[in-house]
Design a protein around this motif. Structure first.
Motif, mmCIF file in Angstrom:
data_model
loop_
_atom_site.group_PDB
_atom_site.id
_atom_site.type_symbol
_atom_site.label_atom_id
_atom_site.label_comp_id
_atom_site.label_asym_id
_atom_site.label_seq_id
_atom_site.Cartn_x
_atom_site.Cartn_y
_atom_site.Cartn_z
ATOM 1 N N PRO A 144 0.760 -1.211 -0.013
ATOM 2 C CA PRO A 144 0.167 -0.037 0.038
ATOM 3 C C PRO A 144 0.813 1.290 -0.105
ATOM 4 N N GLY A 145 1.957 1.299 0.906
ATOM 5 C CA GLY A 145 2.910 2.537 0.688
ATOM 6 C C GLY A 145 3.355 2.594 -0.574
ATOM 7 N N ARG A 146 3.833 1.839 -1.220
ATOM 8 C CA ARG A 146 4.582 2.138 -2.813
ATOM 9 C C ARG A 146 3.222 2.661 -3.824
ATOM 10 N N LEU A 147 2.146 2.074 -3.637
ATOM 11 C CA LEU A 147 1.042 2.199 -4.643
ATOM 12 C C LEU A 147 0.611 3.738 -4.194
ATOM 13 N N LEU A 148 0.364 4.082 -3.030
ATOM 14 C CA LEU A 148 0.079 5.329 -2.712
ATOM 15 C C LEU A 148 1.249 6.414 -3.101
ATOM 16 N N GLN A 149 2.375 6.182 -2.959
ATOM 17 C CA GLN A 149 3.450 7.165 -3.101
ATOM 18 C C GLN A 149 3.546 7.428 -4.742
ATOM 19 N N ASP A 150 3.242 6.361 -5.478
ATOM 20 C CA ASP A 150 3.224 6.586 -7.007
ATOM 21 C C ASP A 150 2.082 7.470 -7.350
ATOM 22 N N ALA A 151 1.006 7.166 -6.551
ATOM 23 C CA ALA A 151 -0.136 8.025 -6.957
ATOM 24 C C ALA A 151 0.006 9.439 -6.685
ATOM 25 N N ALA A 152 0.673 9.781 -5.407
ATOM 26 C CA ALA A 152 0.973 11.089 -5.179
ATOM 27 C C ALA A 152 1.888 11.755 -6.030
ATOM 28 N N ARG A 153 2.907 10.976 -6.683
ATOM 29 C CA ARG A 153 3.926 11.457 -7.463
ATOM 30 C C ARG A 153 3.295 11.850 -8.769
ATOM 31 N N LYS A 154 2.308 11.203 -9.216
ATOM 32 C CA LYS A 154 1.549 11.481 -10.495
ATOM 33 C C LYS A 154 0.960 12.638 -10.484
ATOM 34 N N LEU A 155 0.230 12.820 -9.243
ATOM 35 C CA LEU A 155 -0.489 14.077 -9.038
ATOM 36 C C LEU A 155 0.336 15.448 -8.663
ATOM 37 N N ALA A 156 1.342 15.112 -8.265
ATOM 38 C CA ALA A 156 2.195 16.099 -8.258
ATOM 39 C C ALA A 156 2.905 16.574 -9.549
ATOM 40 N N ALA A 157 3.102 15.725 -10.483
ATOM 41 C CA ALA A 157 3.601 16.070 -11.740
ATOM 42 C C ALA A 157 2.522 16.664 -12.500
ATOM 43 N N VAL A 158 1.246 16.273 -12.474
ATOM 44 C CA VAL A 158 0.139 17.096 -13.090
ATOM 45 C C VAL A 158 -0.082 18.582 -12.388
ATOM 46 N N ALA A 159 0.264 18.881 -11.371
ATOM 47 C CA ALA A 159 0.137 20.181 -10.759
ATOM 48 C C ALA A 159 1.464 21.126 -11.142
ATOM 49 N N ALA A 160 2.466 20.317 -11.453
ATOM 50 C CA ALA A 160 3.717 21.151 -11.976
ATOM 51 C C ALA A 160 3.520 21.694 -13.160
ATOM 52 N N LEU A 161 2.660 21.161 -14.288
ATOM 53 C CA LEU A 161 2.567 21.614 -15.484
ATOM 54 C C LEU A 161 2.031 23.106 -15.488
ATOM 55 N N PRO A 162 2.325 23.779 -16.790
ATOM 56 C CA PRO A 162 1.619 25.021 -16.900
ATOM 57 C C PRO A 162 0.286 25.305 -16.873
ATOM 58 N N ARG A 163 -0.533 24.375 -17.295
ATOM 59 C CA ARG A 163 -2.153 24.553 -17.313
ATOM 60 C C ARG A 163 -2.726 23.250 -16.569
ATOM 61 N N PRO A 164 -2.315 23.070 -15.472
ATOM 62 C CA PRO A 164 -2.982 21.969 -14.657
ATOM 63 C C PRO A 164 -4.434 21.773 -14.687
ATOM 64 N N VAL A 165 -4.789 20.522 -14.906
ATOM 65 C CA VAL A 165 -6.376 20.269 -14.812
ATOM 66 C C VAL A 165 -6.535 19.047 -13.961
ATOM 67 N N ARG A 166 -7.642 18.945 -13.589
ATOM 68 C CA ARG A 166 -8.381 17.875 -12.592
ATOM 69 C C ARG A 166 -8.869 16.806 -13.486
ATOM 70 N N PRO A 167 -8.881 15.563 -13.146
ATOM 71 C CA PRO A 167 -9.356 14.661 -13.996
ATOM 72 C C PRO A 167 -10.950 14.629 -14.204
ATOM 73 N N ASP A 168 -11.761 15.142 -13.253
ATOM 74 C CA ASP A 168 -13.231 15.268 -13.367
ATOM 75 C C ASP A 168 -13.715 16.648 -13.094
ATOM 76 N N ARG A 169 -13.014 17.639 -13.505
ATOM 77 C CA ARG A 169 -13.372 18.820 -13.231
ATOM 78 C C ARG A 169 -13.498 19.916 -14.652
ATOM 79 N N GLU A 170 -12.304 20.105 -15.216
ATOM 80 C CA GLU A 170 -12.289 20.688 -16.302
ATOM 81 C C GLU A 170 -12.561 20.162 -17.550
ATOM 82 N N ARG A 171 -13.561 21.076 -18.465
ATOM 83 C CA ARG A 171 -13.953 20.433 -19.661
ATOM 84 C C ARG A 171 -13.546 21.479 -21.031
#
Length: 404
Positions: free
Chosen positions: A145-172
């Motif tokens: 579980p620790g490694r699985l959640l760490q991988d998910a948090a890393r991906k979420l941080a990578a999306v937030a670091a983009l110039p125009r970040p979006v959320r999976p279920d918000r922006e259209r």
């Protein structure tokens, strides 16, 4: 999206981490339900996660079908051959649709993508571990579980670091006005994402349509937004507020009987005068009907009329049924409908007056059973009879004393 998690998401992420860590320490086997948006289910075996299901991410089945590796009819045939099994792994390998290693990779990618969708959303609560173990398309070697959640948090941080970040279920996002030459130079994956961006789909929706992962679709849409190929539609202007006017409380209060307005006395007097005038004046223009020719047979046929009674006394005699010869009940022919016209013009009716009942007037009595006179009028001890019952029986009952 400033930072990898906001304050509310951080609390939910910590809650999920504590729950999975407890299962890891206990080397538990079962499923852990996570409620939230979108939420999901973590399947564990000996403390390791072997499958994750979430409505926010496509599973292995959707990945195979949407990518075109397996057709819909082929998938239905595989399910029939497997006897209704949800994941026909043996059939996929036997028919050559996918290899064993390829299926392991697909299942691992689906598990990691579902964990990313749960972490990227809102985690509200974690239910106690359920001992039921029914994983769908599990992996052979589970993930901690620790490694699985760490991988998910890393991906979420990578999306937030983009110039125009979006959320999976918000922006259209929608397509921007770009030349066709620039659109044709895009990679095939970005062209597919660009074609499905119509202002109604989020990154999660596009992932289900194309068979890509939620993380892959989210990163691709964020990059297209940064390059100016997609743009976010402006938020619609808020509608003007609607003013609701509530009447004062006094107008909704129940009125007392003293405040209810009564009838107008002048209107009642005028109505009474109009009715009285209409009954006192005789009809000015009726023409007398010509007298019919005497019937010679009528002079000798029939019975003799009873002696004439006083014109002022129009009340029939009802002492006994034999009060008048040939007429039971003591009723003259001129009192029977049909005989009055032949007897001559009737006397002028009396003047009518309008009498209105007051507020304290008693209610009218109800009719008692037998008041129609069908049975009671035959009793000789009754002093009065009912005209309604008499006229019903006059043409039906024959007695020797009637003379007819």
């Amino acid at each position: 999206m400033s930072g990898d998690r906001d304050s509310l998401g951080r609390v939910g992420f910590d809650l999920l981490t504590i729950a999975l860590s407890a299962c890891r320490q206990a080397r538990a086997t079962g499923r852990l339900r996570v409620s939230g948006r979108p939420g999901g289910v973590f399947h564990l075996r000996d403390g390791c996660v072997v499958a994750v299901e979430s409505p926010g991410a496509p599973g292995p089945e959707a990945r195979l079908l949407r990518s075109g590796r397996v057709g819909g009819e082929q998938w239905a045939d595989l399910l029939r051959e497997a006897g209704g099994t949800r994941w026909p792994q043996a059939g996929l390998i036997a028919h050559g649709y996918a290899g064993a290693a390829q299926l392991r990779v697909v299942c691992m990618m689906a598990m990691q993508d579902a964990a990313f969708a749960v972490v990227a959303g809102e985690v509200e609560a974690c239910d106690p571990l359920d001992a039921v173990f029914e994983p769908y398309a599990p992996v052979d070697q589970g993930e901690t579980p620790g490694r699985l959640l760490q991988d998910a948090a890393r991906k979420l941080a990578a999306v937030a670091a983009l110039p125009r970040p979006v959320r999976p279920d918000r922006e259209r996002p929608v397509q921007a006005a770009v030349p066709d030459e620039l659109r044709d130079r895009l990679p095939p994956r970005q062209q597919e994402l660009f074609a499905h961006a119509d202002g109604r789909r989020t990154a999660r929706d596009i992932a289900f349509v194309t068979g890509l992962g939620v993380y892959t679709a989210t990163v691709g849409m964020a990059r297209l937004l940064g390059d100016g190929l997609l743009e976010l539609p402006e938020a619609p202007a808020s509608a003007s507020p609607v003013t609701v006017r509530i009447p004062p409380t006094e107008s909704l209060r129940k009125r007392s009987p003293s405040t209810v307005p009564g009838p107008d006395p002048e209107l009642l007097s005028a109505l009474a005068a109009a009715l009285t005038a209409g009954t006192d004046d005789p009809d000015p223009d009726p023409a007398p009907d010509p007298a019919p020719d005497p019937d010679p047979d009528a002079e000798t046929a029939g019975t003799a009329d009873p002696p004439a009674a006083d014109e002022g006394d129009r009340t029939p005699r009802t002492d006994t049924p034999e009060a008048v010869d040939g007429d039971p009940g003591g009723v003259r022919d001129d009192e029977i409908p049909g005989h009055r016209e032949a007897a001559g013009p009737a006397t002028a009716p009396r003047s009518a007056s309008l009498v209105l009942p007051g507020p304290d007037a008693p209610s009218l009595p109800r009719r008692e059973p037998g008041a129609s006179g069908i049975t009671e009028t035959l009793a000789p001890e009754r002093a009065a009879v009912s005209w309604k019952g008499f006229f019903r029986l006059r043409h039906r009952i024959w007695t020797p004393d009637s003379g007819t």
